[in-house]
Design a protein around this motif. Structure first.
Motif, PDB file in Angstrom:
ATOM      1  N   THR A  83       0.824  -1.205   0.000  1.00 24.44           N
ATOM      2  CA  THR A  83       0.000   0.000   0.000  1.00 24.44           C
ATOM      3  C   THR A  83       0.857   1.254   0.000  1.00 24.44           C
ATOM      4  OG1 THR A  83      -1.693  -1.210   1.236  1.00 24.44           O
ATOM      5  CG2 THR A  83      -1.874   1.193   1.198  1.00 24.44           C
ATOM      6  N   ARG A  84       1.880   1.273   0.825  1.00 19.27           N
ATOM      7  CA  ARG A  84       2.771   2.433   0.900  1.00 19.27           C
ATOM      8  C   ARG A  84       3.473   2.658  -0.437  1.00 19.27           C
ATOM      9  NH1 ARG A  84       6.319   2.606   6.104  1.00 19.27           N
ATOM     10  NH2 ARG A  84       4.251   2.915   6.924  1.00 19.27           N
ATOM     11  N   ILE A  85       3.960   1.586  -1.048  1.00 25.09           N
ATOM     12  CA  ILE A  85       4.653   1.701  -2.341  1.00 25.09           C
ATOM     13  C   ILE A  85       3.666   2.150  -3.420  1.00 25.09           C
ATOM     14  CG2 ILE A  85       5.841   0.390  -4.153  1.00 25.09           C
ATOM     15  CD1 ILE A  85       7.602   0.932  -1.712  1.00 25.09           C
ATOM     16  N   ALA A  86       2.467   1.563  -3.439  1.00 26.42           N
ATOM     17  CA  ALA A  86       1.461   1.929  -4.440  1.00 26.42           C
ATOM     18  C   ALA A  86       1.040   3.386  -4.294  1.00 26.42           C
ATOM     19  CB  ALA A  86       0.248   1.019  -4.323  1.00 26.42           C
ATOM     20  N   LEU A  87       0.890   3.845  -3.060  1.00 28.62           N
ATOM     21  CA  LEU A  87       0.527   5.238  -2.823  1.00 28.62           C
ATOM     22  C   LEU A  87       1.618   6.166  -3.346  1.00 28.62           C
ATOM     23  CD1 LEU A  87      -1.425   7.278  -1.569  1.00 28.62           C
ATOM     24  CD2 LEU A  87      -0.232   6.970   0.598  1.00 28.62           C
ATOM     25  N   LYS A  88       2.862   5.843  -3.020  1.00 28.08           N
ATOM     26  CA  LYS A  88       4.000   6.664  -3.468  1.00 28.08           C
ATOM     27  C   LYS A  88       4.039   6.760  -4.985  1.00 28.08           C
ATOM     28  CE  LYS A  88       9.039   6.357  -3.696  1.00 28.08           C
ATOM     29  NZ  LYS A  88      10.202   5.552  -3.275  1.00 28.08           N
ATOM     30  N   TRP A  89       3.996   5.612  -5.670  1.00 31.79           N
ATOM     31  CA  TRP A  89       4.141   5.612  -7.121  1.00 31.79           C
ATOM     32  C   TRP A  89       2.872   6.065  -7.830  1.00 31.79           C
ATOM     33  CZ3 TRP A  89       8.549   5.855  -9.536  1.00 31.79           C
ATOM     34  CH2 TRP A  89       9.690   5.471  -8.837  1.00 31.79           C
ATOM     35  N   GLY A  90       1.720   5.851  -7.234  1.00 31.43           N
ATOM     36  CA  GLY A  90       0.477   6.375  -7.800  1.00 31.43           C
ATOM     37  C   GLY A  90       0.462   7.895  -7.783  1.00 31.43           C
ATOM     38  N   LEU A  91       0.941   8.479  -6.676  1.00 30.70           N
ATOM     39  CA  LEU A  91       1.030   9.942  -6.584  1.00 30.70           C
ATOM     40  C   LEU A  91       2.067  10.498  -7.555  1.00 30.70           C
ATOM     41  CD1 LEU A  91       0.736  10.482  -2.719  1.00 30.70           C
ATOM     42  CD2 LEU A  91      -0.942  11.102  -4.477  1.00 30.70           C
ATOM     43  N   ILE A  92       3.215   9.848  -7.645  1.00 33.03           N
ATOM     44  CA  ILE A  92       4.249  10.294  -8.584  1.00 33.03           C
ATOM     45  C   ILE A  92       3.707  10.260 -10.015  1.00 33.03           C
ATOM     46  CG2 ILE A  92       6.464   9.651  -9.650  1.00 33.03           C
ATOM     47  CD1 ILE A  92       7.366   8.757  -6.819  1.00 33.03           C
ATOM     48  N   ALA A  93       3.079   9.158 -10.380  1.00 35.56           N
ATOM     49  CA  ALA A  93       2.529   9.026 -11.737  1.00 35.56           C
ATOM     50  C   ALA A  93       1.422  10.045 -11.983  1.00 35.56           C
ATOM     51  CB  ALA A  93       2.006   7.612 -11.948  1.00 35.56           C
ATOM     52  N   GLY A  94       0.581  10.275 -10.983  1.00 31.89           N
ATOM     53  CA  GLY A  94      -0.495  11.256 -11.124  1.00 31.89           C
ATOM     54  C   GLY A  94       0.035  12.655 -11.347  1.00 31.89           C
ATOM     55  N   ILE A  95       1.058  13.030 -10.591  1.00 31.41           N
ATOM     56  CA  ILE A  95       1.640  14.367 -10.735  1.00 31.41           C
ATOM     57  C   ILE A  95       2.311  14.520 -12.096  1.00 31.41           C
ATOM     58  CG2 ILE A  95       3.452  15.898  -9.856  1.00 31.41           C
ATOM     59  CD1 ILE A  95       2.674  14.775  -7.019  1.00 31.41           C
ATOM     60  N   ILE A  96       3.044  13.496 -12.525  1.00 30.96           N
ATOM     61  CA  ILE A  96       3.675  13.551 -13.844  1.00 30.96           C
ATOM     62  C   ILE A  96       2.597  13.609 -14.937  1.00 30.96           C
ATOM     63  CG2 ILE A  96       5.097  12.282 -15.510  1.00 30.96           C
ATOM     64  CD1 ILE A  96       6.730  11.269 -13.076  1.00 30.96           C
ATOM     65  N   SER A  97       1.518  12.861 -14.765  1.00 33.30           N
ATOM     66  CA  SER A  97       0.419  12.894 -15.737  1.00 33.30           C
ATOM     67  C   SER A  97      -0.215  14.275 -15.821  1.00 33.30           C
ATOM     68  CB  SER A  97      -0.649  11.872 -15.370  1.00 33.30           C
ATOM     69  OG  SER A  97      -0.171  10.582 -15.541  1.00 33.30           O
ATOM     70  N   ILE A  98      -0.353  14.925 -14.684  1.00 32.39           N
ATOM     71  CA  ILE A  98      -0.904  16.288 -14.670  1.00 32.39           C
ATOM     72  C   ILE A  98      -0.005  17.220 -15.472  1.00 32.39           C
ATOM     73  CG2 ILE A  98      -1.286  18.305 -13.188  1.00 32.39           C
ATOM     74  CD1 ILE A  98      -2.303  16.278 -11.042  1.00 32.39           C
ATOM     75  N   ILE A  99       1.291  17.133 -15.245  1.00 35.43           N
ATOM     76  CA  ILE A  99       2.237  17.986 -15.972  1.00 35.43           C
ATOM     77  C   ILE A  99       2.155  17.712 -17.472  1.00 35.43           C
ATOM     78  CG2 ILE A  99       4.699  18.466 -16.334  1.00 35.43           C
ATOM     79  CD1 ILE A  99       5.020  17.864 -13.260  1.00 35.43           C
ATOM     80  N   LEU A 100       2.140  16.439 -17.847  1.00 32.96           N
ATOM     81  CA  LEU A 100       2.054  16.091 -19.267  1.00 32.96           C
ATOM     82  C   LEU A 100       0.720  16.514 -19.872  1.00 32.96           C
ATOM     83  CD1 LEU A 100       3.719  12.564 -19.241  1.00 32.96           C
ATOM     84  CD2 LEU A 100       4.708  14.710 -20.050  1.00 32.96           C
ATOM     85  N   SER A 101      -0.350  16.378 -19.111  1.00 26.05           N
ATOM     86  CA  SER A 101      -1.676  16.763 -19.593  1.00 26.05           C
ATOM     87  C   SER A 101      -1.742  18.263 -19.870  1.00 26.05           C
ATOM     88  CB  SER A 101      -2.727  16.369 -18.561  1.00 26.05           C
ATOM     89  OG  SER A 101      -3.995  16.780 -18.967  1.00 26.05           O
ATOM     90  N   VAL A 102      -1.227  19.056 -18.946  1.00 24.83           N
ATOM     91  CA  VAL A 102      -1.226  20.507 -19.141  1.00 24.83           C
ATOM     92  C   VAL A 102      -0.342  20.875 -20.332  1.00 24.83           C
ATOM     93  CG1 VAL A 102      -0.530  22.713 -18.111  1.00 24.83           C
ATOM     94  CG2 VAL A 102      -1.820  21.060 -16.757  1.00 24.83           C
ATOM     95  N   ALA A 103       0.797  20.220 -20.453  1.00 23.97           N
ATOM     96  CA  ALA A 103       1.703  20.513 -21.570  1.00 23.97           C
ATOM     97  C   ALA A 103       1.040  20.195 -22.908  1.00 23.97           C
ATOM     98  CB  ALA A 103       3.005  19.727 -21.418  1.00 23.97           C
ATOM     99  N   THR A 104       0.407  19.028 -23.013  1.00 23.89           N
ATOM    100  CA  THR A 104      -0.245  18.681 -24.279  1.00 23.89           C
ATOM    101  C   THR A 104      -1.447  19.579 -24.555  1.00 23.89           C
ATOM    102  OG1 THR A 104      -1.528  16.930 -23.210  1.00 23.89           O
ATOM    103  CG2 THR A 104       0.515  16.278 -24.306  1.00 23.89           C
ATOM    104  N   GLN A 105      -2.126  20.012 -23.497  1.00 25.67           N
ATOM    105  CA  GLN A 105      -3.253  20.940 -23.654  1.00 25.67           C
ATOM    106  C   GLN A 105      -2.755  22.282 -24.181  1.00 25.67           C
ATOM    107  OE1 GLN A 105      -6.457  20.076 -22.937  1.00 25.67           O
ATOM    108  NE2 GLN A 105      -7.332  22.047 -23.428  1.00 25.67           N
ATOM    109  N   ILE A 116      -4.925   5.013  -7.650  1.00 24.18           N
ATOM    110  CA  ILE A 116      -4.496   6.288  -7.072  1.00 24.18           C
ATOM    111  C   ILE A 116      -4.133   7.266  -8.183  1.00 24.18           C
ATOM    112  CG2 ILE A 116      -2.673   7.393  -5.705  1.00 24.18           C
ATOM    113  CD1 ILE A 116      -2.733   4.757  -3.985  1.00 24.18           C
ATOM    114  N   TRP A 117      -3.428   6.767  -9.169  1.00 27.57           N
ATOM    115  CA  TRP A 117      -3.075   7.563 -10.331  1.00 27.57           C
ATOM    116  C   TRP A 117      -4.341   8.129 -10.979  1.00 27.57           C
ATOM    117  CZ3 TRP A 117       0.545   5.040 -14.492  1.00 27.57           C
ATOM    118  CH2 TRP A 117       0.816   5.946 -15.508  1.00 27.57           C
ATOM    119  N   GLY A 118      -5.358   7.299 -11.153  1.00 26.41           N
ATOM    120  CA  GLY A 118      -6.611   7.739 -11.741  1.00 26.41           C
ATOM    121  C   GLY A 118      -7.320   8.792 -10.902  1.00 26.41           C
ATOM    122  N   VAL A 119      -7.302   8.621  -9.582  1.00 28.33           N
ATOM    123  CA  VAL A 119      -7.936   9.600  -8.689  1.00 28.33           C
ATOM    124  C   VAL A 119      -7.218  10.945  -8.780  1.00 28.33           C
ATOM    125  CG1 VAL A 119      -8.340  10.179  -6.258  1.00 28.33           C
ATOM    126  CG2 VAL A 119      -8.924   7.910  -7.111  1.00 28.33           C
TER     127      VAL A 119
END
Length: 177
Positions: free
Chosen positions: A8-30, A88-91
């Protein structure tokens, strides 16, 4: 007491990292105007990048768990990491999308709704069909519905990719240890 590593701890860490990177990429592509391009090859290229990125995050998360667990990870632990990190990434991504569309820039949703209306008019839709389709369009472009689909896609995508990657990276403890 020792700080114990959990899936759970590892999934939370990497889900948050992936989510933040996805946000950055999403804004950039937008901002670059390629996020919802009508060009099929650009859409396919973005899909391949997203798929490769998802695989990379899963591998990094499972290797992180293994490195903190004396090199061991069972198949079920890897699967759990993949499922939970995907959810977590999806949330995170879906939550950002709601905020972005509702409060920052809804032009992409308006553009998609106008495109759907235009296609219906070109097909010669009647007034009753247009009215019904307007309701469908309002549901389809609702950020809350997009959030639900983003979480589901994160969960299902995490599951499918984790099924393969955890099978490759698993290393069971020997019964003699």
């Amino acid at each position: 007491m020792e700080n114990q590593t959990t899936t759970t701890r590892i999934a939370l860490k990497w889900g948050l990292i992936a989510g933040i990177i996805s946000i950055i990429l999403s804004v950039a592509t937008q901002l670059l105007g390629v996020k919802n391009s009508e060009n099929i090859s650009i859409g396919f290229f973005l899909f391949l990048i997203a798929f490769a990125f998802t695989c990379l995050i899963q591998v990094l998360a499972m290797n992180d768990y293994k490195s903190q667990n004396n090199g061991y990870m069972s198949y079920s632990e890897g699967l759990g990491i993949g499922l939970l990190s995907g959810a977590i990434w999806g949330v995170v991504s879906g939550g950002f999308n709601i905020i972005y569309v509702k409060y920052i820039d809804n032009s992409e949703m308006v553009k998609q709704a106008n495109l759907m209306r235009q296609k219906m008019e070109e097909q010669g839709a009647t007034d009753a069909q247009m009215e019904l389709n307007e309701k469908i369009i309002s549901y389809a472009t609702d950020p809350s519905l997009t959030f639900i689909f983003t979480v589901l896609i994160g969960f299902i995508g995490g599951l499918v990719i984790a099924l393969v990657i955890s099978a490759i990276l698993k290393k069971e403890k020997s019964i003699f240890e």
